[in-house]
Design an enzyme around this catalytic site. Structure first.
Site, mmCIF file in Angstrom:
data_model
loop_
_atom_site.group_PDB
_atom_site.id
_atom_site.type_symbol
_atom_site.label_atom_id
_atom_site.label_comp_id
_atom_site.label_asym_id
_atom_site.label_seq_id
_atom_site.Cartn_x
_atom_site.Cartn_y
_atom_site.Cartn_z
ATOM 1 N N HIS A 1 36.666 35.232 46.209
ATOM 2 C CA HIS A 1 37.862 34.977 47.014
ATOM 3 C C HIS A 1 38.913 34.281 46.161
ATOM 4 O O HIS A 1 38.593 33.526 45.239
ATOM 5 C CB HIS A 1 37.526 34.172 48.270
ATOM 6 C CG HIS A 1 37.195 32.725 48.055
ATOM 7 N ND1 HIS A 1 38.138 31.721 48.128
ATOM 8 C CD2 HIS A 1 36.018 32.103 47.802
ATOM 9 C CE1 HIS A 1 37.562 30.549 47.936
ATOM 10 N NE2 HIS A 1 36.273 30.749 47.726
ATOM 11 N N ASP B 1 37.393 25.809 43.413
ATOM 12 C CA ASP B 1 37.036 26.687 44.535
ATOM 13 C C ASP B 1 38.286 27.382 45.066
ATOM 14 O O ASP B 1 39.027 26.806 45.845
ATOM 15 C CB ASP B 1 36.370 25.852 45.625
ATOM 16 C CG ASP B 1 35.836 26.680 46.773
ATOM 17 O OD1 ASP B 1 35.796 27.918 46.657
ATOM 18 O OD2 ASP B 1 35.459 26.080 47.796
ATOM 19 N N ASP C 1 31.555 32.608 43.074
ATOM 20 C CA ASP C 1 32.204 31.531 43.820
ATOM 21 C C ASP C 1 31.971 30.239 43.050
ATOM 22 O O ASP C 1 30.828 29.896 42.745
ATOM 23 C CB ASP C 1 31.634 31.423 45.232
ATOM 24 C CG ASP C 1 32.571 30.690 46.188
ATOM 25 O OD1 ASP C 1 33.408 29.906 45.698
ATOM 26 O OD2 ASP C 1 32.476 30.897 47.409
ATOM 27 N N GLU D 1 36.461 41.521 57.334
ATOM 28 C CA GLU D 1 37.308 42.585 57.880
ATOM 29 C C GLU D 1 37.195 43.852 57.037
ATOM 30 O O GLU D 1 37.192 44.967 57.568
ATOM 31 C CB GLU D 1 38.767 42.117 57.949
ATOM 32 C CG GLU D 1 38.987 40.893 58.824
ATOM 33 C CD GLU D 1 38.331 41.005 60.183
ATOM 34 O OE1 GLU D 1 38.609 41.987 60.904
ATOM 35 O OE2 GLU D 1 37.532 40.116 60.535
ATOM 36 N N GLU E 1 33.930 45.508 57.888
ATOM 37 C CA GLU E 1 34.019 46.134 59.204
ATOM 38 C C GLU E 1 34.812 47.444 59.144
ATOM 39 O O GLU E 1 34.509 48.390 59.874
ATOM 40 C CB GLU E 1 34.667 45.167 60.198
ATOM 41 C CG GLU E 1 33.761 44.007 60.585
ATOM 42 C CD GLU E 1 34.443 42.989 61.478
ATOM 43 O OE1 GLU E 1 33.735 42.170 62.094
ATOM 44 O OE2 GLU E 1 35.693 42.999 61.553
ATOM 45 N N THR F 1 39.257 39.945 66.768
ATOM 46 C CA THR F 1 38.752 41.318 66.635
ATOM 47 C C THR F 1 37.273 41.291 66.245
ATOM 48 O O THR F 1 36.907 41.746 65.161
ATOM 49 C CB THR F 1 39.563 42.102 65.586
ATOM 50 O OG1 THR F 1 39.488 41.398 64.324
ATOM 51 C CG2 THR F 1 41.014 42.239 65.998
ATOM 52 N N GLU G 1 38.977 33.500 52.674
ATOM 53 C CA GLU G 1 37.550 33.154 52.713
ATOM 54 C C GLU G 1 37.337 31.763 53.277
ATOM 55 O O GLU G 1 36.371 31.520 54.014
ATOM 56 C CB GLU G 1 36.967 33.249 51.302
ATOM 57 C CG GLU G 1 35.460 33.033 51.223
ATOM 58 C CD GLU G 1 35.048 31.575 51.062
ATOM 59 O OE1 GLU G 1 33.844 31.282 51.155
ATOM 60 O OE2 GLU G 1 35.936 30.715 50.853
ATOM 61 N N GLU G 2 38.227 30.835 52.924
ATOM 62 C CA GLU G 2 38.037 29.450 53.346
ATOM 63 C C GLU G 2 38.052 29.299 54.867
ATOM 64 O O GLU G 2 37.473 28.362 55.410
ATOM 65 C CB GLU G 2 39.114 28.552 52.730
ATOM 66 C CG GLU G 2 39.088 28.472 51.207
ATOM 67 C CD GLU G 2 37.896 27.705 50.675
ATOM 68 O OE1 GLU G 2 37.053 27.266 51.472
ATOM 69 O OE2 GLU G 2 37.802 27.544 49.447
#
Length: 469
Positions: free
Chosen positions: A387, A397, A464, A444, A447, A280, A435-436
């Site tokens: 994230h 992480d 992060d 998304e 958007e 998308t 995120e990874e």
């Protein structure tokens, strides 16, 4: 004539002086009358005036140092430590059941901590996985005349993590997401960082990459870009490794005795050439969104690629034939770096076989979005995001940031819950999914809510890897 003129001037001066004195007396009298005849304080304020004054007073509350001091004084490092222990107890790769459990846990805890509202925002995104489970077949190997499974050497796939996590069934093997599946076999070529200038150099010195497997260092470019450059040079497969000269402190101990990466460690990571859901592009991957046919996607690498540790890279490089690599290509491995192609010595005539079984599938991913509503400008947003997904346990992480943001929701939510404070603008906490895999959850979301973000987002603060040594 002279006397008349002088007397006229003096007479005019007296009039001016008299006028000034009278004006001053009148002004003073007016001030005195006004002072003693003024109404009681506040009686001249209308309801509208009072509302404006209340808004002004509220608008400067956020600048109250007492609020800042309270927040800083109540952040509890031990609570963050406990959050980290709980949140990193097991692997939670995006799109898997443990990942969904993590999203629900955050939603529940944020509400308990006092946020006004918390939502799970879903997207159905194309993700990429190897055969799940630690014993999957993704690997590289040196074969006899290309025959398989007659292997002279096979790369190490032991994870070498803490003993209590070693048998985690959800700990995914090493892989590069969005690599196409494939089983290319060919001579090995060393291509430094896999940059365009590196392949230009190989061409200049007569090393032909066509039909070869290319070994490249991590750093100085993305995984997908390295594979793209290798494919453009004619390679049929790519292998990536972390060069210890780039990753490790000289003389430092390797994990678990120190911070340096051990020789069996490597990077999992995405090889997607552009961030966002591949199906998308430019619009959100909501449930009923139109999706491109997968064969039309142009952001996947075109050749299989796979990561290995530097112990395995040393084995390959130490047997490599060809010219000595230029000085700028050398690392810290105790070998002579050569270009190839092919092997020499007792590995002469052997080929490298790359076995990649990675596949793609659409999975649901959640962003966790919570809010403390602002008192004055509730439709203006200050957002703090990080994230929450990880390739495995992700204690650094990025579960470290998730543990911190969870503690922040407790402190901020406590102020609101106890009616001690409410921010001028709305504060939004966001935990991004996937995120990874290439910033998928956050892209998304942007958007989907582009107009609101452009018009009403005041500031965004991202966390992060919220730890340091």
């Amino acid at each position: 004539m002279y006397l008349f003129h002088r007397c006229h001037i003096m007479s005019k001066g007296r009039y001016i002086l008299l006028a000034v004195v009278c004006g001053a007396v009148a002004f003073a009298l007016g001030v005195i009358i006004g002072w003693f005849s003024k109404p009681e304080t506040g009686s001249v304020l209308t309801d509208e005036d009072r509302a404006a004054l209340d808004r002004y007073r509220a608008s400067i509350e956020d600048a109250d140092e007492a609020i800042s001091d309270h927040i800083l004084a109540n952040i509890d490092a031990e609570r963050i430590r406990e959050n980290l222990r709980v949140l990193s107890a097991k692997s939670h790769m995006a799109g898997t059941p443990p990942d969904h459990e993590m999203a629900e846990l955050l939603r529940r805890r944020w509400l308990e901590n006092g946020l006004d509202e918390v939502r799970l925002v879903p997207y159905d995104i194309l993700l990429s996985y190897p055969p799940l489970g630690r014993e999957g077949p993704n690997n590289t190997a040196v074969t006899v005349d290309g025959a398989d499974p007659a292997r002279e050497y096979e790369d190490t796939r032991t994870l070498h993590i803490e003993p209590e996590y070693q048998d985690d069934p959800d700990a995914v093997q090493f892989f590069n997401a969005y690599s196409p599946a494939g089983h290319p076999v060919g001579d090995l070529v060393f291509a430094n960082y896999g940059r365009l200038q590196d392949f230009d150099y190989l061409k200049q010195v007569g090393v032909n990459c066509t039909g070869k497997i290319v070994l490249m260092k991590y750093r100085s470019g993305g995984r997908g870009t390295k594979a793209k450059n290798a494919a453009s040079a004619g390679a049929i497969g790519a292998i990536l490794y972390p060069e210890p000269a780039d990753t490790n402190e000289p003389g430092g101990k390797v994990y678990p005795d120190g911070w340096n990466l051990p020789g069996t460690g490597t990077e999992r990571g995405s090889a997607l050439l552009e961030p966002g859901d591949p199906l998308t592009p430019g619009y959100p991957a909501t449930e009923f969104a139109y999706r491109l046919p997968e064969e039309e996607i142009t952001v996947f690498p075109s050749i299989p690629l796979h990561p290995i540790g530097y112990n395995d890279a040393q084995e390959y490089l130490s047997h490599l034939d060809g010219d000595i690599a230029p000085a700028g290509w050398n690392g810290s491995l105790p070998i002579t770096y050569r270009l190839g192609p092919g092997f020499t010595g007792d590995w002469s005539g052997r080929k490298v076989a790359l076995h990649v079984y990675t596949n793609t599938t659409i999975r649901r991913v959640y962003n966790v979005v919570g809010m403390i509503k602002g008192r004055l400008e509730s439709d203006r947003y200050v957002m703090l995001g990080n994230h929450y997904d990880s390739w495995v346990q992700g204690a650094i992480d990025d579960t470290s940031s998730t543990a911190i943001s969870l503690e922040l929701t407790r402190v901020f939510g406590g102020l609101v819950r106890n009616d001690n404070w409410r921010p001028r603008r709305s504060i939004v906490f966001a935990a991004w999914g996937a995120e990874e895999f290439a910033l998928l959850g956050s892209i998304e979301y942007v958007e989907q809510f582009t107009d609101i973000i452009k018009e009403r987002m005041v500031a965004y603060i991202n966390m992060d890897i919220g730890v340091s040594d």
